[in-house]
Enzyme design. Structure first.
Site, PDB file in Angstrom:
ATOM      1  N   GLU A 113       1.499  -5.542  17.379  1.00 46.83           N
ATOM      2  CA  GLU A 113       1.319  -4.401  16.470  1.00 46.83           C
ATOM      3  C   GLU A 113      -0.117  -3.917  16.534  1.00 46.83           C
ATOM      4  OE1 GLU A 113       2.050  -5.531  12.369  1.00 46.83           O
ATOM      5  OE2 GLU A 113       0.664  -7.205  12.474  1.00 46.83           O
TER       6      GLU A 113
ATOM      7  N   LYS B 171       4.137  -9.000   4.167  1.00 47.07           N
ATOM      8  CA  LYS B 171       2.848  -8.367   3.890  1.00 47.07           C
ATOM      9  C   LYS B 171       2.147  -9.263   2.867  1.00 47.07           C
ATOM     10  CE  LYS B 171       1.119  -3.695   3.048  1.00 47.07           C
ATOM     11  NZ  LYS B 171       0.352  -3.314   4.219  1.00 47.07           N
TER      12      LYS B 171
ATOM     13  N   THR C 178       0.878  -1.173   0.000  1.00 45.64           N
ATOM     14  CA  THR C 178       0.000   0.000   0.000  1.00 45.64           C
ATOM     15  C   THR C 178       0.913   1.219   0.000  1.00 45.64           C
ATOM     16  OG1 THR C 178      -1.623  -1.245   1.259  1.00 45.64           O
ATOM     17  CG2 THR C 178      -1.893   1.145   1.215  1.00 45.64           C
TER      18      THR C 178
HETATM   19  N1  PMP Z   1       0.898  -4.170  10.148  1.00 43.48           N
HETATM   20  C1  PMP Z   1      -0.207  -4.505   9.437  1.00 43.48           C
HETATM   21  C2  PMP Z   1      -0.971  -5.741   9.789  1.00 43.48           C
HETATM   22  C3  PMP Z   1      -0.599  -3.705   8.357  1.00 43.48           C
HETATM   23  O1  PMP Z   1      -1.692  -4.046   7.641  1.00 43.48           O
HETATM   24  C4  PMP Z   1       0.126  -2.526   8.059  1.00 43.48           C
HETATM   25  C5  PMP Z   1      -0.278  -1.604   6.947  1.00 43.48           C
HETATM   26  N2  PMP Z   1      -0.835  -2.189   5.851  1.00 43.48           N
HETATM   27  C6  PMP Z   1       1.252  -2.215   8.833  1.00 43.48           C
HETATM   28  C7  PMP Z   1       1.607  -3.062   9.874  1.00 43.48           C
HETATM   29  C8  PMP Z   1       2.071  -0.966   8.553  1.00 43.48           C
HETATM   30  O2  PMP Z   1       2.820  -1.110   7.384  1.00 43.48           O
HETATM   31  P1  PMP Z   1       3.301   0.140   6.498  1.00 43.48           P
HETATM   32  O3  PMP Z   1       4.132   1.029   7.365  1.00 43.48           O
HETATM   33  O4  PMP Z   1       4.110  -0.485   5.408  1.00 43.48           O
HETATM   34  O5  PMP Z   1       2.075   0.837   6.012  1.00 43.48           O
END
Ligand code: PMP
Length: 280
Positions: A178, A146, A34
């Site tokens: 998280e 991801k 994303t």
């Molecule tokens: N953890 C999860 C489960 C997520 O879905 C996301 C964002 N899509 C993140 C952490 C944060 O990732 P990022 O900094 O790459 O947006």
């Protein structure tokens, strides 16, 4: 420049249609990114490419040529002032059953979404979060990726409507991992701490940028196991993701409504890091 235009592209063609045998649909066999787009440019694109490459290596999905991904990202972002760009890479599919056909290349699915409206107050005054009942399962083989299997997050997000801005997720051993769609940091006696992501969780791009900022500022960081007790005793807490940047947490509800909320100030360390990553 325009703000919102919903468009899709699959393998270079302007379509939103994909074969139902695609393994992304059948098994969640794929990865996604994303990406924030500003002034027609995908932001932190190199970080996204690196994470995608790491994911492809670990899942043995063929990484598309970088030039092709660069061109398509540019094509999708061109002329757009502020949008969300999503790239899904699936292992495509032709055989029935779990066995993958190594001869088939991945499918590249691009989508553009309007930038989500986020209240200004979230950045300045902080957000309210709840601790989710849904737990993250331990799976070191997938930890950090991801990948497309997001059912734990879907279940966790169903635990509240509008009354919270985000949820926090623990693993099955009660470690804080998280946010439902964000990573988590805390400051305790000036040390920056963030949960290890070797058993579950997603290695966010923004998490990486915060860790880079800490190195730049020579700020002590611990990646470690964190209990809920340690989290609630923290001096400052914040969440990160590509679309929000940094959100300080001002309130945590552990077991609403039976127990009182825990409240936190938006502190100077969080502001320092927000300034740092706003300018990286
Ligand atoms: N953890 C999860 C489960 C997520 O879905 C996301 C964002 N899509 C993140 C952490 C944060 O990732 P990022 O900094 O790459 O947006």
């Amino acid at each position: 420049m325009s703000h919102a235009r919903v468009s899709t592209m699959v393998n270079g063609e302007p379509t939103g249609v994909i074969d139902v045998s695609d393994r992304g649909l059948q098994y969640g066999d794929g990865l996604f990114e994303t990406i924030a787009v500003r002034h027609g440019q995908p932001q932190h694109w190199d970080h996204h490419l690196q994470r995608l490459r790491r994911g492809c290596e670990r899942l043995a999905i063929t990484m598309p040529p970088i030039g092709q991904l660069n061109d398509e990202a540019q094509q999708m972002s061109a002329g757009l002032e502020r949008v969300v760009l999503k790239l899904i890479l699936t292992r495509a599919g032709s055989l029935r059953g779990y066995r993958a056909d190594a001869a088939v290349g991945p499918n590249r699915i691009w989508q553009v979404f309007p930038w989500p409206v986020q209240p200004d107050g979230h950045v300045r005054e902080g957000v309210r979060v709840r601790v989710c009942r849904t737990r993250l399962a331990r799976q070191p083989v997938l930890a950090g990726l991801k990948h497309l299997n997001r059912l734990e997050q879907v279940l966790a997000r169903a635990e509240w409507q509008q009354e919270y801005d985000e949820g926090l997720m623990l693993d099955s051993d009660n470690n804080v991992v998280e946010g439902v769609s964000s990573n988590l940091f805390l400051f305790s006696n000036g040390t920056l701490m963030t949960p290890m992501l070797d058993r579950c969780g997603v290695e966010g791009i923004t998490r990486e940028r915060v860790l880079d900022a800490a190195r730049l500022l020579s700020w002590p960081v611990h990646e470690c196991r964190l209990s809920l007790g340690q989290l609630l005793a923290a001096d400052e807490i914040f969440l990160t993701n590509t679309l929000i940047g940094i959100w300080p947490i001002r309130q945590i509800d552990v077991d609403p409504p039976s127990t009182p909320s825990h409240t936190f100030a938006v502190g100077p360390h969080t502001r320092r890091f927000r300034e740092q990553i706003d300018h990286d």
